[in-house]
Design an enzyme around this catalytic site. Structure first.
Site, PDB file in Angstrom:
ATOM      1  N   GLU A 169      36.182  37.033  40.531  1.00  0.00           N
ATOM      2  CA  GLU A 169      36.317  36.345  39.243  1.00  0.00           C
ATOM      3  C   GLU A 169      37.487  35.369  39.302  1.00  0.00           C
ATOM      4  O   GLU A 169      38.609  35.749  39.627  1.00  0.00           O
ATOM      5  CB  GLU A 169      36.553  37.372  38.132  1.00  0.00           C
ATOM      6  CG  GLU A 169      36.812  36.757  36.764  1.00  0.00           C
ATOM      7  CD  GLU A 169      37.175  37.802  35.716  1.00  0.00           C
ATOM      8  OE1 GLU A 169      37.920  37.465  34.778  1.00  0.00           O
ATOM      9  OE2 GLU A 169      36.730  38.966  35.840  1.00  0.00           O
TER      10      GLU A 169
ATOM     11  N   THR B 130      38.167  34.526  31.724  1.00  0.00           N
ATOM     12  CA  THR B 130      38.914  33.943  30.600  1.00  0.00           C
ATOM     13  C   THR B 130      38.130  32.771  30.001  1.00  0.00           C
ATOM     14  O   THR B 130      38.697  31.728  29.687  1.00  0.00           O
ATOM     15  CB  THR B 130      40.344  33.514  31.012  1.00  0.00           C
ATOM     16  OG1 THR B 130      40.888  34.469  31.926  1.00  0.00           O
ATOM     17  CG2 THR B 130      41.254  33.467  29.798  1.00  0.00           C
TER      18      THR B 130
ATOM     19  N   LYS C 284      33.915  44.204  28.971  1.00  0.00           N
ATOM     20  CA  LYS C 284      35.219  44.259  29.631  1.00  0.00           C
ATOM     21  C   LYS C 284      36.185  45.002  28.704  1.00  0.00           C
ATOM     22  O   LYS C 284      36.558  44.477  27.658  1.00  0.00           O
ATOM     23  CB  LYS C 284      35.721  42.836  29.901  1.00  0.00           C
ATOM     24  CG  LYS C 284      37.152  42.766  30.419  1.00  0.00           C
ATOM     25  CD  LYS C 284      37.553  41.325  30.676  1.00  0.00           C
ATOM     26  CE  LYS C 284      39.009  41.252  31.127  1.00  0.00           C
ATOM     27  NZ  LYS C 284      39.369  39.889  31.576  1.00  0.00           N
TER      28      LYS C 284
END
Length: 207
Positions: free
Chosen positions: A41, A68, A128
């Site tokens: 990621e 993000t 998450k």
């Protein structure tokens, strides 16, 4: 081939690259790929993250996604750069809508039982749990799993080689590991062996 949750489960650890420079981020991806991580990621807090994702989108042996991701526009740009999945630390309806339209796997961030369910209802592939350590660690995850056994959970935040397996044993589909794995000082120094050693330690801990 599109990613599936089974791919995340097999990976067990998803390295989260969050560095101060593009050069450090690219170096991190190279080291992590060499160490054997199949899924990585790249957070959008990294300078020129879009270019880094584009560079590694077709890299053999790894799949790179964007983290993000906070808006629909971010989601579109990262998908255009070649991101294979999207991750947000929060509930972002527009990002979720874009990801669904593009049929991209995506994770939304949650910190409460209500948010976990809301993320799932938005169509998230998984949730998450962030920041995992501050929320209560593996015990918190286990409690969430007890009421939502069919929702895939990826805890992130404060996870290290020492505790990663505890999260997996508690029911996480995989864990996101950032600063404890991708050390900014080692990256800035170009110390590939230190980065690879941390990678090996993490992989050994969950094997």
């Amino acid at each position: 081939m599109p990613l599936h949750l089974d791919d995340f489960a097999r990976a067990r650890i998803v390295p989260v690259v969050r560095t101060a420079t593009r050069k450090s981020a690219e170096f991190a991806v190279e080291c992590l790929a060499e160490a054997g991580f199949p899924i990585i990621e790249m957070t959008l807090t990294v300078p020129e993250a879009e270019a880094v994702i584009a560079r590694f989108a077709d890299h053999p042996g790894i799949t790179i996604g964007a983290g993000t991701v906070l808006s629909g526009d971010d989601a579109k740009r990262m998908a255009g750069a070649g991101a294979a999945f999207l991750v947000s630390p929060a509930l972002r309806p527009r990002m979720a809508e874009v990801a669904r339209d593009l049929a991209l796997p995506f994770f939304l961030g949650a910190a409460t039982p209500s948010e976990v369910l809301e993320a799932h209802e938005m169509g998230a592939s998984g949730v998450k749990l962030f920041p995992a350590a501050q929320l209560g660690g593996p015990a918190f995850l286990k409690a969430i799993r007890s009421v939502y056994p069919d929702i895939a959970l990826m805890p992130t935040g404060g996870i290290s080689a020492d505790n990663a397996k505890s999260y997996l044993d508690a029911g996480a589909i995989c864990v996101g590991m950032g600063g404890k794995l991708v050390d900014e000082t080692a990256l800035a120094a170009g110390d590939a062996e230190a980065v690879r050693a941390a990678a090996r330690q993490a992989l050994d801990a969950v094997s």
